[in-house]
Design a protein around this motif. Structure first.
Motif, PDB file in Angstrom:
ATOM      1  N   UNK A  84       0.830  -1.202   0.000  1.00 38.09           N
ATOM      2  CA  UNK A  84       0.000   0.000   0.000  1.00 38.09           C
ATOM      3  C   UNK A  84       0.865   1.253   0.000  1.00 38.09           C
ATOM      4  N   UNK A  85       0.228   2.411   0.126  1.00 36.61           N
ATOM      5  CA  UNK A  85       0.950   3.691   0.145  1.00 36.61           C
ATOM      6  C   UNK A  85       1.872   3.807   1.351  1.00 36.61           C
ATOM      7  N   UNK A  86       1.587   3.069   2.435  1.00 42.84           N
ATOM      8  CA  UNK A  86       2.452   3.118   3.613  1.00 42.84           C
ATOM      9  C   UNK A  86       3.411   1.936   3.661  1.00 42.84           C
ATOM     10  N   UNK A  87       3.408   1.126   2.606  1.00 40.97           N
ATOM     11  CA  UNK A  87       4.228  -0.072   2.582  1.00 40.97           C
ATOM     12  C   UNK A  87       5.545   0.128   1.864  1.00 40.97           C
ATOM     13  N   UNK A  88       6.215  -0.984   1.575  1.00 42.08           N
ATOM     14  CA  UNK A  88       7.535  -0.911   0.954  1.00 42.08           C
ATOM     15  C   UNK A  88       7.472  -0.500  -0.508  1.00 42.08           C
ATOM     16  N   UNK A  89       6.396  -0.900  -1.196  1.00 43.11           N
ATOM     17  CA  UNK A  89       6.232  -0.567  -2.612  1.00 43.11           C
ATOM     18  C   UNK A  89       4.741  -0.584  -2.941  1.00 43.11           C
TER      19      UNK A  89
END
Length: 330
Positions: A92-97
């Motif tokens: 997601x937007x808060x994830x690694x990619x």
């Protein structure tokens, strides 16, 4: 290349991180690590680090690597080359990619979910399979699609329902081997807000189990009261129940839970599926199972219950098998 006999299962949510070393053939968990290093906290640390964008994946994988090292110590074996399957909010937007959502429908065998492969490096000697989420025209999910794949739905023209309770409960319609419709219910989040942040907080008290005392009686009353249209009025009864000493605060806790779960399940009475697969954390599965029985739904269509761990591992393995050959050559 011969695939290794194990894989690393990473379930990386917004607030929690879980990593398991798993035997592929039996899905036996050899070792397990967990922490509160969810994607939200990790994203905040990444912003504070002020590293260039191209280092973002490596920053997140460094957290995974630290947990892998602890698994290596626990299992007393080197794990270099063992593939890592990551599902949840890491895409997601808060994830690694950030990966785009797979539009509905999607195949319940996991064959057409969107994924990203990341090759091994000197710092992270593991091929990575990152699994993306799913969207409809007005709804989304990340992580639950893998659990749905892990449920082993039958390929039948009859409508089946995947019901995943949680902070944001998911109802997914499955038909002809495809997940075709999705609805999210903010049941768990509303319960948390009402029971801890609202005027109702002083009238409820967490503690005890559903089967204890009069908890089940008050939960059932909440489920039935939740069939009434005006939830906003019914919620205030939690306060007056306490004010007029009709029940205890722990009983009120289960009454409020019943109100919200009953409201969520109301639509099922008018549109019963041929089968329901109820999958998630044990406490919530017990509550939803009880609600389905109170409403008579469980008597009209079969309800199968599965654990979150069981469905996550089966689902991740199913997606891994689709990409294993390519993953091991990255």
């Amino acid at each position: 290349m011969t695939p290794p006999p194990t894989f690393l299962s990473c379930d990386w949510g917004t607030t929690a991180f879980r990593l398991r070393l798993v035997e592929r053939d039996t899905l036996t968990i050899i070792a397990e690590e967990s922490s509160k290093e969810g994607n939200a906290a990790t994203a905040e640390r990444w912003q504070q680090a002020r590293q260039p964008p191209e280092q973002r994946v490596a920053f997140y994988l460094n957290i995974v690597r630290q947990h892998i090292q602890r698994l290596e110590a626990a299992a007393e074996t080197a794990l270099a080359g063992v593939p890592v399957v990551i599902s949840g909010m890491a895409s997601s937007t808060i994830g690694m990619a950030e990966l785009p959502y797979k539009p509905l429908p999607f195949a319940v065998d996991g064959s057409d979910l969107l994924t990203k492969t990341i090759g091994p490096t000197a710092d992270f000697p593991h091929p990575v399979l990152l699994i993306s989420g799913v969207r409809s025209d007005d709804d989304v999910m990340r992580g639950e699609e893998v659990q749905l794949v892990g449920c082993g739905f039958e390929n039948t023209p009859e409508e089946q329902l995947f019901l995943h309770p949680g902070t944001h409960a998911k109802h997914v319609t499955v038909q002809n081997g495809q997940a075709t419709a999705l609805k999210t219910y903010m049941t768990g989040e509303f319960f948390s807000l009402l029971s801890t942040k609202s005027i109702l907080a002083a009238s409820v008290e967490e503690g005890g189990k559903l089967a204890e005392g009069r908890h089940q009686q008050w939960f059932a009353k909440g489920v039935l009261d939740g069939q009434q249209a005006n939830l906003l009025h019914n919620a205030f009864l939690v306060r007056t129940n306490d004010l007029f000493q009709k029940n205890s605060k722990p009983e009120n806790y289960f009454y409020l839970s019943g109100l919200l779960i009953g409201s969520e399940c109301h639509e099922l009475l008018a549109h019963l599926p041929a089968r329901i697969v109820l999958a998630g954390e044990a406490v919530l599965v017990d509550l939803y199972g009880a609600a389905l029985r109170v409403l008579g739904i469980a008597h009209k269509c079969p309800v199968t219950t599965k654990t979150a761990q069981e469905t996550t591992l089966h689902g991740q393995l199913a997606v891994l098998k689709q990409h294993l050959a390519a993953l091991l050559t990255t």
